[in-house]
Design a protein around this motif. Structure first.
Motif, PDB file in Angstrom:
ATOM      1  N   LYS A  16      -4.522  -4.530   2.006  1.00 56.38           N
ATOM      2  CA  LYS A  16      -3.343  -3.772   1.591  1.00 56.38           C
ATOM      3  C   LYS A  16      -2.210  -4.100   2.537  1.00 56.38           C
ATOM      4  O   LYS A  16      -2.324  -3.905   3.750  1.00 56.38           O
ATOM      5  N   GLN A  53      -6.580   4.203  -1.839  1.00 63.72           N
ATOM      6  CA  GLN A  53      -7.012   3.171  -2.782  1.00 63.72           C
ATOM      7  C   GLN A  53      -8.342   3.552  -3.441  1.00 63.72           C
ATOM      8  O   GLN A  53      -8.585   3.223  -4.598  1.00 63.72           O
ATOM      9  N   ASN A  59      -3.077   0.681  -5.078  1.00 67.61           N
ATOM     10  CA  ASN A  59      -3.874  -0.466  -5.504  1.00 67.61           C
ATOM     11  C   ASN A  59      -3.893  -1.513  -4.397  1.00 67.61           C
ATOM     12  O   ASN A  59      -2.874  -1.745  -3.735  1.00 67.61           O
ATOM     13  N   PRO A  60      -5.037  -2.172  -4.187  1.00 75.12           N
ATOM     14  CA  PRO A  60      -5.082  -3.230  -3.168  1.00 75.12           C
ATOM     15  C   PRO A  60      -4.278  -4.447  -3.589  1.00 75.12           C
ATOM     16  O   PRO A  60      -4.117  -4.713  -4.783  1.00 75.12           O
TER      17      PRO A  60
END
Length: 283
Positions: A16, A53, A59-60
């Motif tokens: 991330k 997440q 979201n990654p």
């Protein structure tokens, strides 16, 4: 990992990034059915970013997260999660009963079942006598119990708690511990982040030290056995503390002492501080 146990959460090579800043670096981990997993790390280490997440708020950039075999953003999967984010508060203008009941309705529980679950959770978390109390009038410990009740109202398989006992006094903290251990016995899977090493050592089946990436993983005892290669010898007559390696060296030191002394193996907190200090020195 025990191959006979169902894996609820799989995190595979997750990154991330915020611009050039790396919050999570190539993280892989898992959470099995009926266990408590603890994430440990200093402020800014990426714990909350990873947790968000896992329950689908973020979201990654790279990698994959699977919860019960699907993406955590899938609506069907969210029905199987209960989340207490960091710095979360119950609705202050609603009663304890209404906080739980309306959270059940928001999560799609029908009216009759929502009433049943509210009553069950009030009893389970010992809030029955507070049902008519407004959320804002609760103590810190009771607010945490209420938030956990709200997270449990849909009978989730996975419970995610981001620093659930921060700011609580020791008695309230231990009351929350008792609740979490009871939930584990009931087969719930729990992920918690915490700054309290005693909390992780008491509750968690497995722990992960995180500083952007996973630094250490294992059971509390495995981590201590791997890194705790020294002892402290405390001489109470002088107040001196000796850090020594090996049992032979411990014997040599104590033979020279007069009066009371203590030999202490490193705690999980001692190990954590050593590991994080070494990692921070690299960055």
């Amino acid at each position: 990992m025990n191959t006979d146990t169902f894996v609820l959460v799989e995190v595979n090579n997750v990154w991330k990034l915020y611009g050039k800043f790396v919050a999570n670096e190539n993280i892989s981990m898992n959470i099995e059915e009926g266990e408590i997993v603890a994430l440990l790390g200093p402020n800014g280490a990426g714990k909350t970013t990873l947790v968000k997440q896992l329950y689908g708020e973020l979201n990654p950039n790279k990698g994959e997260i699977r919860v019960l075999g699907s993406k955590p953003t899938d609506r069907g999967i969210k029905k199987h999660m209960g989340v207490v984010p960091q710095e979360c508060e119950p609705y202050g203008d609603l009663t304890v009963w209404d906080n739980i009941y309306y959270m059940a309705r928001i999560k799609g529980v029908d009216k009759e079942r929502a009433k049943e679950r509210t009553k069950e959770l009030l009893e389970q978390l010992e809030l029955s006598d507070k049902g008519k109390t407004l959320g804002r009038d609760l103590s810190g410990g009771l607010k945490r119990r209420l938030l956990i009740s709200m997270a449990l109202v849909n009978d989730p398989k996975l419970i995610i708690l981001d620093e659930p006992t921060t700011g609580l006094d020791p008695q309230a903290r231990r009351e929350v511990w008792d609740i979490l251990l009871k939930l584990k016995k009931e087969g719930k899977s729990i992920l918690l982040t915490t700054h309290y090493l005693e909390e992780a050592e008491r509750l968690a089946n497995r722990i992960y030290f995180i500083y952007r990436k996973i630094i250490v993983e294992g059971t509390p005892n495995e981590v201590k056995d791997k890194f705790a290669n020294w002892y402290e010898v405390i001489d109470y007559s002088t107040g001196n503390v000796y850090r020594v390696k090996g049992e032979d060296e411990v014997k040599r030191i104590i033979q020279q002492l007069n009066g009371k002394f203590e030999v202490r193996a490193p705690s999980l907190e001692d190990v954590y501080l050593e590991v994080i200090k070494s990692v921070q020195g690299v960055h």
